[in-house]
Each structure stands twice: as C-alpha cells, then as structure tokens.
Design a protein around this motif. Structure first.
Motif, PDB file in Angstrom:
ATOM      1  N   GLY A  16       0.827  -1.211   0.000  1.00  0.00           N
ATOM      2  CA  GLY A  16       0.000   0.000   0.000  1.00  0.00           C
ATOM      3  C   GLY A  16       0.852   1.249   0.000  1.00  0.00           C
ATOM      4  O   GLY A  16       0.581   2.221  -0.707  1.00  0.00           O
ATOM      5  N   SER A  38      -3.860   5.253   2.674  1.00  0.00           N
ATOM      6  CA  SER A  38      -2.611   4.623   2.230  1.00  0.00           C
ATOM      7  C   SER A  38      -1.468   5.633   2.152  1.00  0.00           C
ATOM      8  O   SER A  38      -0.294   5.283   2.292  1.00  0.00           O
ATOM      9  N   GLU A  41      -0.064   5.714   5.478  1.00  0.00           N
ATOM     10  CA  GLU A  41       0.727   4.498   5.681  1.00  0.00           C
ATOM     11  C   GLU A  41       2.116   4.662   5.042  1.00  0.00           C
ATOM     12  O   GLU A  41       3.120   4.185   5.583  1.00  0.00           O
TER      13      GLU A  41
END
Lengths: 206, 226
Positions: A16, A38, A41
């Motif tokens: 991701g 994402s 992330e």
C-alpha cells in the motif's frame, strides 16, 4: 544532516505504501488530509525508523519503542492539519518532536513509580563494575546492560537522551536543538549539566 | 574531571562508553520496525478515534487528559466562587455607615454654643429607641431575588441620643437639606467637639456617632449612638 539520511532509509515497505513511494512529504500530507489512508501508511513506512531511533534514546525495551512509534503516529495523524510544511520544519523534524514529547510524557507519568530499591547496587557488584568500566570497551560492556541501567537510573531520561545524541550519535548542537525544539544556548547549558550529573553518578563507582 | 591511574581514561570517556553500551543497536531498531503488523494498531486507532485528520482539534479536545480536567474543574470553581463573592457584596445592604438623604429639620434654638438642637422628631423623645431606616440596596432586582437578603431582618433597632450642635458652625440657613453619616470617632475627638460623654472605663476608645452634614459639606451637629 547525514545522521538523519542514514536513519530515514526505509528497510521494508508494504504494498500500500509503495503506491506513493515517489510522492513528496507535502503531497503525502495533502493526500492524507484528503482522506487517503494509504498515503499516511506511506508516511509511516518512511519515518517509522526515524521515530524508532528517537524513541530508543529514551527507552531501551523493544515493546516500549514499538508503543512510542504507534502512539506518535496516531498523534501525528490527529494533528496533521497543523503541519505547516517546509515553511516551518520538515515532516521528519515534526514527527521527531512529537515522538520526543510522547517519550517525555510517558517518563513523567512514571517518575512517581520509580522503585528506589532497584537502584541499590551491592558493594561487591560495584567493585566488579568499577573494574569493568575502566578495563573493558563499550562492545564488551553490552553484556552488562542491566547493571549499567541500574547505574544510570538516577540520571534523568532527558539528560541521558541529550548525552546520547552528543556522544553516541555525534550530533551537533544545532541538530540536537532542532530535534528537541531548543535553542543552541539551551542545548549547551543542558549538556553541561547532564555531563556534570553523569560524572557525579560514575564517581560513586570509580 | 578525574583521570584514572592505569588506563588514562577520564570520567567523561567512561560515561561515553557506558552510553554506547546502553545504546539500542541499529539491528535492534531494524528488528522493531520490520514487524509487518506495526501499522495495524495505528490504523485501528485512526479508525476508532477520528476518520478525518482535518478534525484533529476536535478529537484532541475530546481526549483531554484527567489532569486537564482537574485544571478545568479548579478554574470553574474559582470563577464560580469569585462571582459568588461579588454577588454577595453587591447585595449586602446591611452596612450602617452608608450615607442617607434626609431633610434637615430647622433647629428651633441656636442661641448659644453647645446648645441642644430642638429636632421635633428626635429630641422630643430623647431616650426612646428610634427606628433607623436601612439604606436602599443599589440593585433592587438582585436584592429582591437574594436568599441572603430575605433571611436578614429588615430593620435594626438602635438607641441614639440627641443631636448636639457643634460650636463653630453657622446654622443661619435653616431649611437646608443635608445628610446623616454614621462614623466611629475617638472619644477624644468627641470631647474636642464639646460633646458631653459619660465617663466610662471602656475597652475601646472609639464611639459610634451620627454626623449631620450640611449641603456645603460642613458638619452641623453630632449625636452619639449607643
């Protein structure tokens, strides 16, 4: 900032996060604010090691460092709207300060729970420790970590982190000031006091 | 800084060595950050706490620590207490030393110094208790709604003597308006004004007195309050 570049090199990266690997920090922040999880992330993957290094100056246990990483990024996500980008500081500096404050908050809450009895070192152990401190190298002393932890228990975590940045990480006064949010003068004064406190602690065993 | 005898290491150098030994190594840091599920608690925390980072301030406000709540509670108590004191002071209408507007009766006899003024309402019954009207409250609505003011008696009964004219005043203007002011005087000052006080061995040297002040601000007469 060579020390930071070494720290920031990502060793692992999830699928991701790799989607946004080319994006800049500013773009990632905008994407996160727009609701792209994402992207956050990706920020996490990019800076988790840096935050871990910052946390390792205050805590030695892997579990505690892990906890600091997670709570720091959660706070960063909540406060991401306040990040002002390059005009004020880089994302790494901003995250580093969040991590430092997080560490200090946890240490402050633990101050009252310090077990004084655990600091006591018997005379026989102190004698052998004294010999080890003068006769062995830093690498050889790693096996005596528990004992050394007790030795430095009376040194405040802030002083210890500061000395670690100066002696171990070999950071400059300006770099330390940037991480801790202090002026250069304050860093120098605090470093002088921390050195004095460390000498006082060690002289008991030397 | 102490130098060791046999290896030449200073205390600072030993301190550096200790700190290096206690340092979390790069391999340990790598092992911590290499965990696959490290982001999962963050993801869960984000989804549980706030889904929109733009609303971070609101979430942060909601997650105030216990310490912050304590500070807030103490501040709130302080503010309530301060308002309570201000309210009590504003609605306190029991202060006898406040000036009241009265119409001065025209004295009937001012022939000689130290003469007693003949005030029909007062002097005709010199030693009988008279009712002293309390000053009106400054804020009528607050006073009416106050529990404190409802609990207090509406009137105080005091025993007062006759007004005695002071020697140096001009009482030619008979119909002037004036004020009665309640004060505490040293006994010596009362003697100096020519007031005949009973000789008593009292603990306090001060006495209560009502001063009759004319429109020009000059005292016309004085009476002693028991």
């Amino acid at each position: 900032m060579a020390w930071r570049n070494e720290i920031l090199v990502p060793r692992t990266e999830s699928v991701g996060a790799s989607l946004h690997a080319e994006a800049t920090d500013r773009q990632l922040v905008h994407m996160t604010l727009a609701g792209d999880e994402s992207a956050f992330e990706c920020i996490f993957q990019r800076y988790k090691r840096y935050v871990a290094v910052v946390a390792s100056r205050y805590f030695q246990s892997p579990q505690e460092i892990e906890e600091i990483i997670q709570t720091s990024f959660m706070k960063a996500y909540v406060d991401l709207g306040n990040f002002r980008g390059l005009h004020n500081s880089s994302l790494a500096t901003w995250l580093g300060r969040i991590a430092v404050n997080n560490c200090l908050n946890i240490l402050r809450s633990r101050t009252n729970k310090l077990d004084v009895a655990s600091i006591n070192i018997s005379d026989s152990v102190a004698e052998s420790l004294s010999a080890d401190l003068t006769g062995r190298s830093a690498e050889e002393l790693v096996s005596k970590r528990d004992l050394l932890e007790k030795l430095l228990a009376s040194l405040s975590a802030q002083d210890r982190a500061l000395l670690q940045m100066l002696y171990v990480d070999e950071m400059t006064v300006a770099e330390i000031g940037e991480v801790l949010g202090w002026s250069s003068a304050k860093v120098k004064v605090r470093a002088f006091r921390a050195r004095r406190a460390l000498r006082r602690v060690l002289k008991r065993f030397l | 800084m102490r130098v060791r005898n046999f290896r030449g290491e200073t205390v600072d150098e030993i301190g550096q060595k200790v700190l290096k030994a206690l340092r979390v190594s790069e391999d340990e840091v790598d092992a911590i950050v290499a965990k696959d599920d490290l982001f999962e608690p963050v993801r869960a925390g984000i989804r549980k706490g706030s889904t929109d980072p733009a609303q971070g301030h609101y979430s942060a406000w909601l997650s105030l620590s216990v310490r912050s709540w304590r500070i807030t509670a103490v501040t709130a108590l302080f503010v309530v207490g301060t308002f309570g004191i201000i309210f009590t002071v504003l609605t306190d209408n029991s202060r006898p030393d406040l000036a009241r507007d009265v119409d001065l009766p025209s004295p009937t006899a001012v022939s000689s110094p130290n003469a007693t003024i003949d005030y029909p309402a007062v002097a005709s019954q010199p030693n009988t208790p008279i009712v002293v009207e309390k000053p009106r409250a400054r804020y009528r609505s607050l006073s009416q709604n106050s529990v404190i003011s409802k609990q207090r008696p509406a009137r105080d009964v005091e025993e007062v003597g006759e007004f005695q004219i002071v020697t140096y005043t001009d009482l030619a203007t008979g119909d002037e308006a004036g004020q009665i002011v309640r004060v505490e005087l040293p006994r010596s000052s009362a003697f100096a004004m020519g007031i005949d006080l009973p000789v008593e061995n009292q603990m306090t040297n001060k006495i209560k007195a009502d001063l009759l002040i004319g429109e020009d601000g000059v005292m016309r007469a004085v009476r002693i309050v028991n």
